[in-house]
Design an enzyme around this catalytic site. Structure first.
Site, PDB file in Angstrom:
ATOM      1  N   CYS A 449      85.024  31.125  80.915  1.00 53.95           N
ATOM      2  CA  CYS A 449      85.669  32.276  80.250  1.00 53.95           C
ATOM      3  C   CYS A 449      85.249  32.398  78.797  1.00 53.95           C
ATOM      4  O   CYS A 449      84.791  33.429  78.372  1.00 53.95           O
ATOM      5  CB  CYS A 449      87.186  32.230  80.331  1.00 53.95           C
ATOM      6  SG  CYS A 449      87.900  30.904  81.254  1.00 53.95           S
ATOM      7  N   GLU A 451      83.987  29.453  76.667  1.00 56.14           N
ATOM      8  CA  GLU A 451      83.371  28.295  76.056  1.00 56.14           C
ATOM      9  C   GLU A 451      81.919  28.576  75.698  1.00 56.14           C
ATOM     10  O   GLU A 451      81.161  29.089  76.515  1.00 56.14           O
ATOM     11  CB  GLU A 451      83.423  27.099  77.018  1.00 56.14           C
ATOM     12  CG  GLU A 451      84.801  26.804  77.582  1.00 56.14           C
ATOM     13  CD  GLU A 451      85.095  27.489  78.909  1.00 56.14           C
ATOM     14  OE1 GLU A 451      85.083  28.742  78.934  1.00 56.14           O
ATOM     15  OE2 GLU A 451      85.326  26.804  79.902  1.00 56.14           O
TER      16      GLU A 451
END
Lengths: 813, 316
Positions: A449, A451
Site C-alpha cells: 500500500c 511502503e
C-alpha cells in the site's frame, strides 16, 4: 475526514462501461467480476508431490523443484479474447493453497470459507476431499507456522494473545512485499539471469564450506528459470492449438502473436512493448505461485517498459489505442490474482486485497521528471477498468506537471481510492536518511500500500512483520502492566493511574511498557524470519533481487542490496488523544480525578456518570486538528518508539545488505478494527472493543477542522524516519465535479507536498457510508460540508443538520 | 490590484491588536473566492434575511446556543445559571429564552457540548496566524483569506486591520459583503482587497425591505461605486424560491450587472442547512415551508442570466 468531491462510485460506475473501453475489455471485465472466487487445489497437490519426492534435498532446492513441478503441471488456459496470458490458478479469481506455510486453519475453517462474513471462497467437495485426505495430513506439524510457534518464546506468544502485538500474517502466509528487478528482466531476460547464476556457480570454491552452502540456491535458480521458460512455452503451445482451430482471422493472428511472444519471453529481452508487458506479467505471476504472502508489486511499470513503447511508436508498430487495450488486459490479469487467508488474518485486511502495487510518475534516477505517456495511460486504465486491484501509486514531486495531477484528481474522484499519492519530496529524503544511494532513492517504488522500496534491490517486507498496538501498551501502562481483560502481566508496571502523581510518571510508565513490547515484536519478527529463511526460501524471487546471485544468498539470508524493515505502529492517534485527556483533565486542570477515570474505564462509561466523564474526555484537544499540544504528544510517542527501535537489527545484519535496521511505519490497512477488540475503554473516550485509528489518520469523527488541519497534524510527525506512512481522508460528494473543483484537490495535494506528508489517499464516501452516518452520526462528525458562505462549525454538533448534510450529499449530482 | 505594503513594526503591532468579534474561522473553504481559503466569519449583520443560513452571525455579541441532541441530562448547568433560565424536561435541557441573558456561565460546566457560546472576541493578529497556517495550500490557485459573516463591514477597524495584515503577508484577500455599509468603509477596505463577493438579494427596494429589513438603494449605489473605483466584483445572488427567482427579476439582475460591467455572477441556491441553528438559538425559522431547490432549477435560472453575456456559476 471528509471534504467535498463527487462520488457516485457505487454500482452505477462499477457497471457502466466507459467510452474508450473496447468491447473485448468490457466482456472480459464483466465475466471476471461475475466470477465467485473459489479454492484451487492444484498448487497444493503439486507442491506436496514434489516435497514428498525430494525429501533429501536442502529446502531451497526442494522448493525450486516444487515450483518447477507446479509450473509444469498446473492447468493453464488462454481465455476468450485474452491478449496477455498466464494464470495463477485453474480459474480466474481462484486462490491457490500454500500448504507449506500453514494448514491448521485450512482444516478448521474450510467449511466456512463460503459463508464467512467477508472474502468468501467456494470449495468444491472434490477439492475438500483432496485437501483433507491427500494433502493436509502430510503437512501437519511441519509447516512454517508450526516451526514458528515451536520456536516462539512463550512470553511473546502471550503478548500476542493479549493483543499487544500481532504477527500471525507472516507465519501463516509468509512474506510477499517485494518488487523484483523488472528492469534487469527487460535488459537481459531470464536467460541473462540464468547466465549470472551459472557463472556464480562456477566461481564457487569447491573446498570452502561457506561457498558450497550457496550451491543449492544457485542450482535452484537454474531449475526455476528453466521451469519459468517451459511454463511460457506451454502457453505458446496452447495459443498455437487455439490458433489452428480459430476461424476469425483477427483472433488467429492474435493467438499466433501470443505464441510467438511466449516462445521469446520471459527467456529473452523483449523486442516490443507488448512483449515487455507479457514478460513482466509472467515473472510477477510466477513469484506469486512460488510463495505465499501478498503485496507482490510490479514497480515502475511506466518507466521500465517506456523505451519499448517509444521504439514501437517511432517504428509505427503500435498505436496508443492498442497500448491501452493491452494495458487493460494486464489490469484484468492482475485483478484475477487472489489470495485466501485465515479469518484471523483476513480481518486485518478485508476485500480480497492482494496489494499488488503499480507505481507511476515520479522522477528518473538522475532526478528528472519521469511522467510519460504510459503514466497517463495507467490513469486512464484505472478510469476505464474500475477495478479494486492493482493498487496504483502516483509519485509526485515539485516539477510534476499540473496536467498529471489533474488527471490523478480526476481518477481519485471516481472513488476507488486510486491513485494513492506519494510525495517524492519526503520519501526520497527518508530513503537517503536510511543509507540508500541517491540514484536508487530517486528510483523508489511502492510495495503493497504505502511502503517505499528500491525495486529489485530491497528484501522482502520493508514494513509489516508485526503490529504493535500502541493503545494496548498504554492501557497496560496505567494498569501496572496487567491486562485488565485476562489478568496477564508480562512486564510489571510502575503503578497505575491512581498512583501516578504526575503526567511524567504516567508517560514514563508508558515508555517502559513500550520498550518491553517493542522488544516482543522484534523477537516475533526474528522468530518468523528465521523460520522463513530455513523452511521457505525462494530461489526464483531471490534470483531477481540484486545482489542475491552475486552473494549466493537468498533474500532471507541477506542477499538483497537494501534491507530496512519496520513494525507496524497502530493506534497512534488514540494514544495521543488519551494522553492529552489525562494530562489536561486529570493532572493539570484537575477536572477529573484518576479514580473517576479508572472507574469509568472499568465500567465502559456506564450510566450518566460514565457518560459525563466520557464527554469530558472527548472534550480534550484531539489529534488531527492542527493543535500543537496534542499533535506534539503523537510526535513524542512516535519519536520515542523510533529512538528505541534504533537499537534492533534484522536477521540479515552483518550478512551483506545495507541497513538491516528498523524504521517506523504506520501502514496498517484494516487492522485497526481487530486491534481495537482486545482494548477496554480508553481515556480518549473510546468505548471497549471499538476500532482504533488507522495509520496516522485521526480517530474517526474527532478531526473537525478540515483536511488541511489534518495534514498539518500529520506533517508534525517524524516522517523522515519512516519507511511507510498512511493517511486516509474521506471525501464526500459535491463540489469537485468541475475542473475548478479538481484544481482545488490538486491544490490540497500541493500543500501536502509542501508540508512533507508521505502518502495521502482519498476514499470517497459511498451511499452506504452515509446511511451508516445517519444511524451513527457521532462517528461521522468529520463529514463536513462546504457550501458558499456557510459556516459549518456547528453542524458537527447537531444530528438534524448532519441528516441534512447527508441528504444533500446523497442527492447531489 | 490590491496593495501589499511593508508595515512599520509599530503599525503592525497596532493592527495585530485590533479586536473583533467572530463566530468561526473555517479552513479549507472551497467556494468563497478562488482556490482553498480560510474564511473568517464576522459576527453581527446589518440585514435580517429570512433565509439566512448563519443566523448565529446576526447578533453582534456572543450568545449561547443549545444543542439539545447532545444533552445527556446531567443537570450540571441548572445549578450555575444565575438567571434560572435552564431546566430539564425528559432528560434534556430546556432554556427559557426570556430569561437567558447569554452570560455564558453554563457553558464551561456542560460536558456534553450541548451548551455552546457562539462568538468570541479575537485580535486581528490571532486570526492572521490561523489564516497563515494554511499558506502552503494557498499558493496554487490564489487561495487565501475571505472575510465573511455576518457582515464584515460592521466591524470596519477589525476588517481593515485584518486585510492590511493579510496583504502584508501577500495573501489573496476576498470580502463577502451585503453592501449595506457607508461608502467610506468600503472605500477604506478597497485598496487591500483582491476580490469582492457582492450580494444582491432583490432589485426592488420594497421587496428587499420586506425580506431583509432594509431597502436596496445604498446597496445598489455601493455596487456601482465599487466597480467604478476599480474593484474586482463578483455578484452573488441567493436564489430564494418565490422571492427573487422569477425570470423577470433575473433579467433585471443580469441587466444591472452587465450595465455596471460586472462579468461574473454566482447563484447560491436556497438550502436548509441553517435550519437547526435557529432551533439551537431558540428562534423561529420562517422559511420552514420552502423545500430545498431541485437539481436543474438553478441551472435554468443561470441560463436566463447567461443570455446577457454573463459568466454564471452555481454555488461559489
Amino acid at each position: 475526514m471528509a471534504t467535498e468531491v463527487e462520488t457516485r462510485t457505487d454500482l452505477e460506475t462499477m457497471v457502466r462501461p466507459r467510452a474508450g473501453t473496447t468491447e473485448r475489455i468490457r466482456r472480459m471485465r464483466e465475466a471476471l467480476l461475475a466470477t465467485m472466487p473459489e479454492v484451487c487445489v492444484e498448487r497444493a497437490r503439486y507442491v506436496t508431490e514434489a516435497y514428498r519426492a525430494h525429501e533429501a534435498d536442502p529446502p531451497v532446492l526442494r522448493r525450486a523443484k516444487a515450483l518447477a513441478h507446479v509450473l509444469d503441471n498446473m492447468s493453464i488456459y488462454i481465455g476468450e479474447g485474452e491478449l496477455i496470458v498466464g494464470n495463477q490458478a485453474s480459474k480466474p479469481r481462484a486462490a491457490p493453497i500454500f500448504p507449506e506455510y500453514s494448514v491448521d486453519w485450512i482444516e478448521a475453517e474450510m467449511d466456512e470459507f463460503a459463508t464467512r462474513p467477508a472474502d468468501q471462497f467456494l470449495v468444491s467437495p472434490e477439492v475438500k476431499r483432496e485437501l483433507l485426505e491427500d494433502i493436509l495430513p502430510y503437512w501437519r506439524g511441519r509447516t512454517l507456522f508450526d516451526r514458528a510457534m515451536a520456536t516462539l518464546p512463550d512470553w511473546v506468544r502471550q503478548a500476542q494473545e493479549i493483543g499487544v502485538i500481532s504477527g500471525r500474517g507472516n507465519i501463516t502466509s509468509g512474506d510477499g512485499h517485494i518488487i523484483v528487478n523488472y528492469r534487469k528482466l527487460m535488459e537481459k531476460g531470464l536467460l541473462g539471469v540464468r547466465q549470472e547464476a551459472e557463472e556464480a556457480l562456477q566461481r564457487l570454491n569447491p573446498y570452502h564450506a561457506a561457498e558450497q552452502k550457496k550451491r543449492p540456491f544457485l542450482e535452484g535458480v537454474l531449475i526455476t528459470i528453466d521451469a519459468a521458460i517451459r511454463f511460457a512455452a506451454r502457453y505458446a503451445a496452447e495459443a498455437e492449438r487455439q490458433a489452428a482451430q480459430e476461424s476469425d482471422p483477427q483472433r488467429r493472428a492474435e493467438l499466433q502473436r501470443i505464441a510467438e511472444t511466449c516462445r521469446w519471453v520471459p527467456a529473452h529481452a523483449p523486442r516490443t512493448w507488448y512483449e515487455a508487458i507479457q514478460s513482466a506479467w509472467f515473472v510477477h505471476l510466477i513469484t506469486q505461485i512460488e510463495s505465499n504472502g501478498h503485496s507482490f508489486s510490479m514497480g515502475r511499470l511506466d518507466q521500465y517498459t517506456y523505451p519499448f513503447y517509444q521504439a514501437d511508436i517511432a517504428a509505427g508498430r503500435l498505436t496508443e489505442e492498442e497500448m491501452l487495450e493491452v494495458l487493460q488486459c494486464l489490469w484484468l490479469k492482475l485483478f484475477s490474482v487472489n489470495k485466501i487467508r485465515p479469518w484471523a488474518h483476513t480481518r486485518f485486511g478485508i476485500g480480497y486485497p492482494t496489494y499488488q502495487n503499480v507505481t507511476i510518475g515520479g522522477q528518473t534516477p538522475d532526478g528528472q521528471d519521469a511522467t510519460n505517456e504510459l503514466s497517463y495511460a495507467v490513469l486512464r486504465t484505472i478510469q476505464e477498468t474500475r477495478l479494486t486491484q492493482p493498487n496504483v501509486s502516483a509519485r509526485y514531486h515539485l516539477r510534476t506537471p499540473e496536467r498529471f495531477l489533474m488527471e490523478c484528481a480526476r481518477t481519485i474522484r471516481l472513488g476507488f481510492g486510486m491513485p494513492a499519492m506519494k510525495n517524492d519530496e519526503i520519501i526520497i529524503p527518508a530513503l537517503l536518511e536510511k543509507g540508500v544511494k541517491p540514484e536508487d532513492a530517486y528510483d523508489y517504488a511502492i510495495v503493497g500500500c504505502v511502503e517505499a522500496a528500491v525495486p529489485g534491490k530491497w528484501g522482502y517486507r520493508n514494513t509489516g512483520m508485526s503490529f504493535l498496538n500502541l493503545l494496548k501498551v498504554l492501557e497496560l501502562a496505567y494498569n501496572d502492566g496487567r491486562d485488565p481483560n485476562t489478568g496477564v502481566c508480562l512486564h510489571p508496571g510502575r503503578g497505575n493511574l491512581l498512583t501516578f502523581r504526575s503526567f511524567d510518571e504516567l508517560y514514563d510508565a508508558f515508555l517502559d511498557q513500550l520498550r518491553f513490547y517493542t522488544r516482543a515484536h522484534v523477537v516475533m519478527d526474528t522468530t518468523a524470519d528465521l523460520a522463513l529463511e530455513e523452511l521457505v526460501p525462494d530461489a526464483f524471487c531471490s534470483a531477481l533481487v540484486d545482489d542475491c546471485i552475486a552473494r549466493g544468498l537468498t533474500i532471507k539470508e541477506g542477499g538483497s542490496v537494501y534491507d530496512v524493515v519496520s513494525g507496524l505502529q497502530s493506534g497512534l492517534a488514540n494514544v495521543a488523544n488519551a494522553l492529552m485527556a489525562l494530562k489536561k483533565l486529570v493532572f493539570e486542570d484537575k477536572e477529573l480525578t484518576s479514580q473517576q477515570v479508572m472507574e469509568a474505564l472499568a465500567t465502559n462509561f456506564a450510566g450518566v456518570e460514565g457518560e459525563r466523564i466520557r464527554q469530558r474526555l472527548l472534550s480534550a484537544p484531539k489529534y488531527g486538528n492542527d493543535l500543537d499540544e496534542v499533535d506534539g504528544l503523537a510526535t513524542r510517542v512516535l519519536s520515542d518508539y523510533l529512538e528505541d527501535i534504533k537499537a534492533y537489527r534484522t536477521t540479515r545484519y552483518g550478512r551483506g545488505p545495507i541497513g538491516c535496521t528498523y524504521a517506523g511505519s504506520t501502514s496498517n490497512i484494516s487492522a485497526n478494527v481487530p486491534l481495537g477488540q482486545p482494548v477496554c475503554a480508553t481515556p480518549d473516550g473510546r468505548k471497549a472493543g471499538e476500532p482504533i485509528a488507522e495509520g496516522v489518520s485521526p480517530v474517526h469523527g474527532t478531526d473537525t477542522r478540515g483536511p488541511t488541519a489534518v495534514m498539518h497534524s500529520v506533517a508534525k510527525l517524524p516522517t523522515i524516519k519512516m519507511i511507510a506512512q498512511l493517511l486516509n481522508l474521506r471525501l464526500s460528494p459535491g463540489s469537485l465535479r468541475t475542473d475548478e473543483g479538481l484544481q482545488r484537490l490538486v491544490q490540497l495535494l500541493r500543500g501536502f507536498q509542501v508540508l512533507k506528508g508521505w502518502h495521502v489517499q482519498f476514499n470517497t464516501v459511498s451511499t452506504e457510508t452515509l446511511l451508516a452516518a445517519q444511524k451513527n452520526p457521532e462517528q461521522y462528525r468529520d463529514l463536513v460540508v462546504r457550501v458558499a458562505g456557510y459556516s459549518a462549525l456547528f453542524v458537527t454538533l447537531d444530528k438534524a443538520t448532519q441528516d441534512d448534510i447527508i441528504n444533500r450529499t446523497m442527492h447531489q449530482p | 490590484m490590491s496593495r501589499a505594503e511593508p508595515l512599520h513594526p509599530a503599525l503592525r503591532a497596532a493592527l495585530e491588536q485590533t479586536p473583533g468579534v467572530i463566530f468561526d474561522i473555517q479552513r479549507f473553504s472551497l467556494h468563497d473566492g478562488p482556490g482553498l481559503r480560510t474564511n473568517v466569519f464576522f459576527k453581527g449583520c446589518s440585514l435580517r434575511c429570512d433565509w439566512c443560513c448563519n443566523p448565529e452571525s446576526q447578533r453582534p455579541t456572543p450568545e449561547v446556543a443549545v444543542f439539545v441532541a447532545n444533552c445527556f441530562g446531567c443537570g450540571d448547568c441548572l445549578d450555575v445559571c444565575p438567571q434560572e433560565a435552564l431546566r430539564l424536561e425528559e432528560g434534556k435541557v430546556v432554556r427559557d429564552e426570556s430569561r437567558c441573558d447569554h452570560c455564558g456561565q453554563c457553558m464551561p460546566v456542560c460536558a456534553a457540548g450541548a451548551l455552546r457560546l457562539i462568538g468570541r472576541v479575537v485580535t486581528a493578529g490571532e486570526v492572521l496566524q490561523e489564516a497563515l497556517r494554511d499558506a502552503p495550500f494557498y499558493s496554487q490557485v490564489m487561495g487565501g483569506l475571505t472575510l465573511t459573516g455576518g457582515e464584515p463591514t460592521g466591524q470596519p477597524e477589525f476588517a481593515l486591520a485584518l486585510l492590511r495584515l493579510a496583504k502584508a503577508e501577500h495573501l489573496h484577500t476576498t470580502l463577502e459583503t451585503c453592501g449595506q455599509a457607508a461608502w467610506e468603509v468600503l472605500a477604506a477596505l478597497l485598496p487591500y482587497l483582491d476580490l469582492v463577493l457582492y450580494d444582491i438579494k432583490h432589485m426592488d427596494t420594497q421587496r428587499h425591505l420586506q425580506a431583509t429589513g432594509v431597502g436596496n438603494e445604498l446597496i445598489l449605489e455601493n455596487a456601482r461605486r465599487l466597480v467604478e473605483a476599480g474593484a474586482q466584483v463578483i455578484l452573488r445572488v441567493p436564489l430564494i424560491p418565490g422571492f427573487n427567482t422569477d425570470e423577470e427579476h433575473l433579467h433585471q439582475l443580469a441587466d444591472f450587472a452587465s450595465r455596471l460591467g460586472i462579468g461574473e455572477v454566482h447563484l447560491l441556491p436556497y438550502h436548509t442547512l441553517g435550519r437547526a441553528k435557529y432551533q439551537a438559538l431558540g428562534r423561529g425559522y420562517c422559511m420552514a415551508e420552502i423545500p430545498p431547490m431541485k437539481e436543474g432549477e438553478a441551472e435554468a435560472m443561470a441560463d436566463v442570466m447567461r443570455a446577457h453575456g454573463l459568466y454564471v456559476k452555481i454555488g461559489g
